[in-house]
Design an enzyme around this catalytic site. Structure first.
Site: not given
Length: 262
Positions: A123, A190
């Site tokens: 948002d 990662r």
């Protein structure tokens, strides 16, 4: 500026773990040295809780919570931002301000697997875009390789420090497969470990009789007393979902973690 920032957090009251009166440091993937401070395995909670307490002590800071931000309040004539509209207690408020800092939060709920809370739906970025802000690099999401992958459970983050302390990633045959993809194995960056898991499962699905649905993080190579001391929260959460991490590996999956763009 990292050392000054860490010492400032200590001054504010964050209780990082210590070793012989010095800050205790752990290793994470792609690091060549032990360099990560921690508060057992709930470091983020320790930092946020302490900072929240310090904020609540300040008489010049007003907290409006819970509230849902709607839009930036743009002056129709000057097109300058003059505040924010928000919902609080089922009422829309227009809050005027000389300056607005929009800390947008994440958008991990775009993905099937995410470590983000349910409210991380992007948002904040949408608010910025509607107000005319330039967005960039939105495609760059960091995936964490080891989120809990148990039916019905949230994708709880199994800290990278677990692998830093010596845990292994294994497939259904018990193989440490990450070395097939990178010589650093579980301590590769990662993105490398996440891709290794994804590609390895894709390969297993093409082999008849192979279990290509899951991989596991195995902590049994770490002394149990060290696991209990370093990862009490991970032990507790996994127990809630029927996993005894001292005696069995944890099913894990890569999951959307940090949104690098914005």
């Amino acid at each position: 500026h990292a050392p000054e920032c860490i010492h400032r957090l200590v001054e504010l009251g964050v209780a990082f773990d210590r070793h012989q009166h010095q800050l205790a440091l752990t290793l994470e993937a792609a690091h060549s040295r032990h360099r990560v401070v921690h508060a057992t395995d709930t470091t983020g909670r320790a930092v946020v809780t302490t900072l929240t307490e310090r904020v609540l002590e300040q008489p010049n800071i007003k907290i409006i919570s819970p509230a849902f931000a709607l839009d930036l309040w743009i002056d129709a004539e000057t097109q300058r931002c003059q505040g924010m509209s928000l919902i609080h207690d089922q009422t829309i408020y227009w809050v005027k301000a000389r300056a607005v800092v929009l800390a947008t939060g994440g958008g991990g709920q775009v993905f099937a697997h995410t470590t983000n809370p349910a409210v991380s739906t992007g948002d904040g970025v949408a608010i910025a875009w509607r107000a005319g802000a330039l967005l960039r690099d939105l495609e760059f999401f960091q995936f964490h390789p080891t989120a809990l992958n148990q039916p019905g459970a949230p994708r709880f983050l199994i800290s990278e420090a677990v692998r830093g302390e010596g845990a292994y990633l294994i497939d259904s045959q018990g193989r440490r497969f990450v070395f097939d993809y990178d010589e650093r194995g579980e301590l590769a960056p990662r993105d490398v470990v996440s891709r290794a898991i994804f590609n390895h499962l894709q390969q297993l699905r093409q082999q008849p009789g192979s279990n290509g649905k899951k991989v596991w993080l195995d902590l049994r190579s770490i002394p149990p007393e060290k696991v209990r001391y370093r990862f009490p929260n991970i032990i507790q959460v996994c127990q809630q979902w029927g996993i005894d991490i001292l005696n069995e590996p944890i099913p894990v999956t890569p999951a959307a973690h940090y949104w690098m763009g914005g």
